[in-house]
Design a protein around this motif. Structure first.
Motif, PDB file in Angstrom:
ATOM      1  N   ASP A   1      -0.567  -1.032  -0.171  1.00 52.04           N
ATOM      2  CA  ASP A   1      -0.104  -1.225   0.348  1.00 52.04           C
ATOM      3  C   ASP A   1       1.416  -0.116   0.301  1.00 52.04           C
ATOM      4  O   ASP A   1       2.612  -0.791  -0.265  1.00 52.04           O
ATOM      5  CB  ASP A   1       0.472  -2.656   1.112  1.00 52.04           C
ATOM      6  CG  ASP A   1       1.334  -2.326   2.603  1.00 52.04           C
ATOM      7  OD1 ASP A   1       1.757  -0.878   3.202  1.00 52.04           O
ATOM      8  OD2 ASP A   1       1.518  -3.049   3.614  1.00 52.04           O
ATOM      9  N   ARG A   2       1.449   0.977   0.699  1.00 50.46           N
ATOM     10  CA  ARG A   2       2.335   2.238   0.489  1.00 50.46           C
ATOM     11  C   ARG A   2       3.444   1.984   1.316  1.00 50.46           C
ATOM     12  O   ARG A   2       4.562   2.260   1.051  1.00 50.46           O
ATOM     13  CB  ARG A   2       1.788   3.484   0.177  1.00 50.46           C
ATOM     14  CG  ARG A   2       2.926   4.206  -0.530  1.00 50.46           C
ATOM     15  CD  ARG A   2       1.999   5.893  -0.674  1.00 50.46           C
ATOM     16  NE  ARG A   2       1.752   6.078  -2.086  1.00 50.46           N
ATOM     17  CZ  ARG A   2       0.444   6.195  -2.397  1.00 50.46           C
ATOM     18  NH1 ARG A   2      -0.050   6.295  -1.666  1.00 50.46           N
ATOM     19  NH2 ARG A   2       0.901   6.461  -3.665  1.00 50.46           N
ATOM     20  N   THR A   3       3.674   1.631   2.968  1.00 49.13           N
ATOM     21  CA  THR A   3       3.803   1.386   3.494  1.00 49.13           C
ATOM     22  C   THR A   3       4.781   0.355   3.407  1.00 49.13           C
ATOM     23  O   THR A   3       6.470  -0.031   3.520  1.00 49.13           O
ATOM     24  CB  THR A   3       3.557   0.976   5.411  1.00 49.13           C
ATOM     25  OG1 THR A   3       2.918  -0.231   4.834  1.00 49.13           O
ATOM     26  CG2 THR A   3       1.795   2.362   5.158  1.00 49.13           C
ATOM     27  N   ARG A   4       4.852  -0.485   2.220  1.00 45.77           N
ATOM     28  CA  ARG A   4       5.119  -1.627   2.224  1.00 45.77           C
ATOM     29  C   ARG A   4       6.256  -1.679   1.192  1.00 45.77           C
ATOM     30  O   ARG A   4       7.414  -1.945   0.938  1.00 45.77           O
ATOM     31  CB  ARG A   4       5.222  -3.209   2.727  1.00 45.77           C
ATOM     32  CG  ARG A   4       4.263  -3.374   3.218  1.00 45.77           C
ATOM     33  CD  ARG A   4       4.971  -3.778   4.916  1.00 45.77           C
ATOM     34  NE  ARG A   4       4.775  -4.228   5.608  1.00 45.77           N
ATOM     35  CZ  ARG A   4       4.639  -5.511   6.506  1.00 45.77           C
ATOM     36  NH1 ARG A   4       4.615  -6.635   5.202  1.00 45.77           N
ATOM     37  NH2 ARG A   4       3.520  -6.189   7.284  1.00 45.77           N
ATOM     38  N   ALA A   5       5.697  -1.012   0.013  1.00 47.61           N
ATOM     39  CA  ALA A   5       5.883  -1.141  -0.866  1.00 47.61           C
ATOM     40  C   ALA A   5       5.696   0.420  -1.846  1.00 47.61           C
ATOM     41  O   ALA A   5       5.236   0.830  -2.413  1.00 47.61           O
ATOM     42  CB  ALA A   5       5.688  -2.149  -1.964  1.00 47.61           C
ATOM     43  N   PRO A   6       6.116   1.603  -0.704  1.00 51.03           N
ATOM     44  CA  PRO A   6       6.365   2.835  -2.295  1.00 51.03           C
ATOM     45  C   PRO A   6       6.359   3.071  -3.071  1.00 51.03           C
ATOM     46  O   PRO A   6       5.706   3.157  -3.807  1.00 51.03           O
ATOM     47  CB  PRO A   6       6.428   3.570  -0.783  1.00 51.03           C
ATOM     48  CG  PRO A   6       8.030   2.598  -0.977  1.00 51.03           C
ATOM     49  CD  PRO A   6       7.492   1.598  -0.292  1.00 51.03           C
ATOM     50  N   ILE A   7       7.639   2.635  -3.778  1.00 51.57           N
ATOM     51  CA  ILE A   7       7.739   2.583  -4.998  1.00 51.57           C
ATOM     52  C   ILE A   7       7.291   2.120  -6.312  1.00 51.57           C
ATOM     53  O   ILE A   7       6.563   2.612  -6.917  1.00 51.57           O
ATOM     54  CB  ILE A   7       9.726   2.441  -5.371  1.00 51.57           C
ATOM     55  CG1 ILE A   7      10.285   3.130  -4.431  1.00 51.57           C
ATOM     56  CG2 ILE A   7       9.760   2.137  -7.115  1.00 51.57           C
ATOM     57  CD1 ILE A   7      11.688   2.367  -4.903  1.00 51.57           C
ATOM     58  N   THR A   8       6.782   0.811  -5.919  1.00 50.64           N
ATOM     59  CA  THR A   8       5.803  -0.258  -5.989  1.00 50.64           C
ATOM     60  C   THR A   8       4.395   0.322  -6.709  1.00 50.64           C
ATOM     61  O   THR A   8       3.696   0.522  -8.048  1.00 50.64           O
ATOM     62  CB  THR A   8       5.902  -1.028  -6.070  1.00 50.64           C
ATOM     63  OG1 THR A   8       6.932  -2.032  -5.729  1.00 50.64           O
ATOM     64  CG2 THR A   8       4.872  -2.520  -6.934  1.00 50.64           C
ATOM     65  N   VAL A   9       3.601   0.938  -5.730  1.00 51.10           N
ATOM     66  CA  VAL A   9       2.702   1.539  -5.361  1.00 51.10           C
ATOM     67  C   VAL A   9       2.781   2.601  -6.553  1.00 51.10           C
ATOM     68  O   VAL A   9       1.179   2.955  -7.354  1.00 51.10           O
ATOM     69  CB  VAL A   9       2.379   1.556  -4.040  1.00 51.10           C
ATOM     70  CG1 VAL A   9       1.093   2.976  -3.805  1.00 51.10           C
ATOM     71  CG2 VAL A   9       1.755   0.016  -3.390  1.00 51.10           C
ATOM     72  N   ASP A  10       3.620   3.423  -6.189  1.00 51.51           N
ATOM     73  CA  ASP A  10       3.034   5.229  -6.832  1.00 51.51           C
ATOM     74  C   ASP A  10       3.818   4.917  -8.063  1.00 51.51           C
ATOM     75  O   ASP A  10       2.889   5.531  -9.228  1.00 51.51           O
ATOM     76  CB  ASP A  10       4.217   5.776  -6.776  1.00 51.51           C
ATOM     77  CG  ASP A  10       4.656   6.778  -5.080  1.00 51.51           C
ATOM     78  OD1 ASP A  10       3.363   6.137  -4.589  1.00 51.51           O
ATOM     79  OD2 ASP A  10       5.606   7.080  -3.845  1.00 51.51           O
ATOM     80  N   ASN A  11       4.389   3.484  -8.924  1.00 55.88           N
ATOM     81  CA  ASN A  11       3.886   3.746 -10.239  1.00 55.88           C
ATOM     82  C   ASN A  11       3.132   2.854 -11.033  1.00 55.88           C
ATOM     83  O   ASN A  11       2.334   3.563 -11.659  1.00 55.88           O
ATOM     84  CB  ASN A  11       5.851   1.918 -10.231  1.00 55.88           C
ATOM     85  CG  ASN A  11       5.700   2.063 -12.072  1.00 55.88           C
ATOM     86  OD1 ASN A  11       5.968   2.971 -12.583  1.00 55.88           O
ATOM     87  ND2 ASN A  11       5.420   0.333 -11.835  1.00 55.88           N
TER      88      ASN A  11
END
Length: 195
Positions: free
Chosen positions: A46-56
């Motif tokens: 869920d990039r809408t809620r956790a963009p930094i974490t998802v990208d990492n």
């Protein structure tokens, strides 16, 4: 002439390098498949809620950094954790710690994936865990940071439940508890093509 050939080759190599780390930046809900020694697990992030974490997380996935790692911490009715060690219990290369996105509205419920970290709330790097129970005590509160959830399992919950029930013990070399007696291998993590 050789300058042009060099420029064309450099351009092609650069494009291939960018393609090699394509983490689908414009895909709000990327899907990752993990092929493990106990079966396959598919999760939607869920990039809408956790963009930094998802990208990492996706950067490690796309670079193949999770391939041939182990799930080194398994606690029945709690978590299945991995992503940082090879089958010889050697640490894999790490990037920089990321900002803790635990206040994003996602909860550490059964079937979610979240980032493992040290006591420092912003110390998550590459290790992750799956919740195999509702672990709301890992969510943030007004007094403390929580653990950032960034996706949920859509297929393979039965595989995770089997993982959570394997026999574990202390690893005498590392003095860690809750280590599977028979290693559980994450053979390959793959970012699936968008639908």
């Amino acid at each position: 002439m050789s300058k042009w050939l060099f420029a064309i080759c450099f351009s092609l190599v650069s494009q291939l390098a960018v393609a090699a780390v394509d983490i689908q930046k414009d895909n709000l809900y990327p899907v990752v498949e993990m092929d493990t020694s106990m079966g396959k697990i598919v999760m939607e992030l869920d990039r809408t809620r956790a963009p930094i974490t998802v990208d990492n997380f996706l950067t490690y996935v796309v670079k193949g950094e999770y391939d041939n790692t182990i799930f080194h911490r398994v606690i029945a009715d709690f978590v299945v954790q991995g992503g940082g060690l090879d089958p010889n219990y050697k640490e894999r290369p790490e990037g920089k710690p990321i900002f803790n996105e635990s206040g994003n509205g996602l909860s550490n419920e059964t079937g979610t994936i979240a980032m493992a970290r040290e006591n420092d709330p912003h110390s998550a790097i590459r290790q992750f865990y799956f919740n195999v129970a509702d672990n709301k005590k890992l969510d943030p509160s007004s007094r403390r940071w929580g653990y950032a959830v960034f996706g949920e399992v859509t297929e393979g919950m039965d595989v995770l439940q089997k993982m959570s029930q394997v026999p574990t013990g202390e690893n005498s070399e590392l003095h860690w508890q809750d280590v599977p007696l028979t290693p559980i291998i994450l053979k390959k993590a793959t970012l699936l093509p968008r639908k």
